[in-house]
Design a protein around this motif. Sequence first.
Motif, PDB file in Angstrom:
ATOM      1  N   THR A  33       0.837  -1.193   0.000  1.00  0.00           N
ATOM      2  CA  THR A  33       0.000   0.000   0.000  1.00  0.00           C
ATOM      3  C   THR A  33       0.874   1.245   0.000  1.00  0.00           C
ATOM      4  OG1 THR A  33      -0.124   0.066   2.407  1.00  0.00           O
ATOM      5  CG2 THR A  33      -1.877  -1.137   1.260  1.00  0.00           C
ATOM      6  N   ASP A  34       0.296   2.340  -0.428  1.00  0.00           N
ATOM      7  CA  ASP A  34       0.976   3.627  -0.407  1.00  0.00           C
ATOM      8  C   ASP A  34      -0.097   4.706  -0.417  1.00  0.00           C
ATOM      9  OD1 ASP A  34       2.977   5.514  -0.401  1.00  0.00           O
ATOM     10  OD2 ASP A  34       3.681   5.110  -2.432  1.00  0.00           O
ATOM     11  N   SER A  35       0.265   5.891  -0.012  1.00  0.00           N
ATOM     12  CA  SER A  35      -0.654   7.029  -0.112  1.00  0.00           C
ATOM     13  C   SER A  35       0.169   8.296  -0.291  1.00  0.00           C
ATOM     14  CB  SER A  35      -1.571   7.124   1.104  1.00  0.00           C
ATOM     15  OG  SER A  35      -0.821   7.368   2.268  1.00  0.00           O
ATOM     16  N   TRP A  36      -0.421   9.285  -0.895  1.00  0.00           N
ATOM     17  CA  TRP A  36       0.233  10.565  -1.131  1.00  0.00           C
ATOM     18  C   TRP A  36      -0.849  11.634  -1.245  1.00  0.00           C
ATOM     19  CZ3 TRP A  36      -0.528   6.753  -4.633  1.00  0.00           C
ATOM     20  CH2 TRP A  36      -1.200   7.068  -5.799  1.00  0.00           C
ATOM     21  N   THR A  37      -0.439  12.885  -1.202  1.00  0.00           N
ATOM     22  CA  THR A  37      -1.392  13.984  -1.336  1.00  0.00           C
ATOM     23  C   THR A  37      -0.959  14.919  -2.459  1.00  0.00           C
ATOM     24  OG1 THR A  37      -0.249  15.311   0.322  1.00  0.00           O
ATOM     25  CG2 THR A  37      -2.085  13.949   1.093  1.00  0.00           C
ATOM     26  N   LYS A  96      -5.717  19.970   0.068  1.00  0.00           N
ATOM     27  CA  LYS A  96      -5.063  18.694  -0.201  1.00  0.00           C
ATOM     28  C   LYS A  96      -6.083  17.614  -0.555  1.00  0.00           C
ATOM     29  CE  LYS A  96      -0.923  19.311   2.559  1.00  0.00           C
ATOM     30  NZ  LYS A  96      -0.092  18.771   3.629  1.00  0.00           N
ATOM     31  N   THR A  97      -5.720  16.808  -1.542  1.00  0.00           N
ATOM     32  CA  THR A  97      -6.497  15.625  -1.907  1.00  0.00           C
ATOM     33  C   THR A  97      -5.596  14.423  -1.691  1.00  0.00           C
ATOM     34  OG1 THR A  97      -7.827  16.789  -3.549  1.00  0.00           O
ATOM     35  CG2 THR A  97      -7.680  14.413  -3.783  1.00  0.00           C
ATOM     36  N   THR A 145      -6.160   2.506  -7.353  1.00  0.00           N
ATOM     37  CA  THR A 145      -5.809   3.833  -6.881  1.00  0.00           C
ATOM     38  C   THR A 145      -7.133   4.508  -6.563  1.00  0.00           C
ATOM     39  OG1 THR A 145      -3.923   3.906  -8.393  1.00  0.00           O
ATOM     40  CG2 THR A 145      -4.619   5.999  -7.416  1.00  0.00           C
ATOM     41  N   GLN A 146      -7.224   5.083  -5.375  1.00  0.00           N
ATOM     42  CA  GLN A 146      -8.466   5.694  -4.926  1.00  0.00           C
ATOM     43  C   GLN A 146      -8.210   7.128  -4.495  1.00  0.00           C
ATOM     44  OE1 GLN A 146     -10.860   3.270  -2.380  1.00  0.00           O
ATOM     45  NE2 GLN A 146     -11.652   5.021  -1.269  1.00  0.00           N
ATOM     46  N   GLY A 151      -2.059  10.274  -9.612  1.00  0.00           N
ATOM     47  CA  GLY A 151      -3.251  11.056  -9.300  1.00  0.00           C
ATOM     48  C   GLY A 151      -3.710  11.981 -10.411  1.00  0.00           C
ATOM     49  N   CYS A 152      -3.063  11.949 -11.555  1.00  0.00           N
ATOM     50  CA  CYS A 152      -3.506  12.667 -12.744  1.00  0.00           C
ATOM     51  C   CYS A 152      -2.665  12.174 -13.909  1.00  0.00           C
ATOM     52  CB  CYS A 152      -3.382  14.184 -12.572  1.00  0.00           C
ATOM     53  SG  CYS A 152      -1.709  14.828 -12.567  1.00  0.00           S
TER      54      CYS A 152
END
Length: 111
Positions: A30-34, A41-42, A55-56, A102-103
């Motif tokens: 798992t990983d997450s970023w903003t 922030k998203t 990816t969510q 994320g884009c």
Amino acid sequence: MRTRLKTGALLGAVAMGVTVFAASPASAATDSWTRTCNGVKTQYDAYSSRTLVYTQKAGSSCAGHAWVRVKTNGTWKSWLHNPSKATISNSTGNYQGSQHKGCETCTVYTL
């Protein structure tokens, strides 16, 4: 000279001499970023296993979609995207890796 074993003894001897190896399940990553868009922030969350990747996007300040793709047979497949959650799954368990962003032009995160 022949030795005769009773069926129960033969099965016991065979059972003791056979080792069964069960494949351990692949661990998930798992990983997450903003990303900051318009000062807000998203968060994006990524998940990867051998049968499921996604990816969510959590939040809606950024217009970019959630993007994901998988690697199978040594080849990266095409990107899939969705406004909130991009998911790819199969039952064969042959995913060798995944990439998330994320884009369309954003940083790529590899799991």
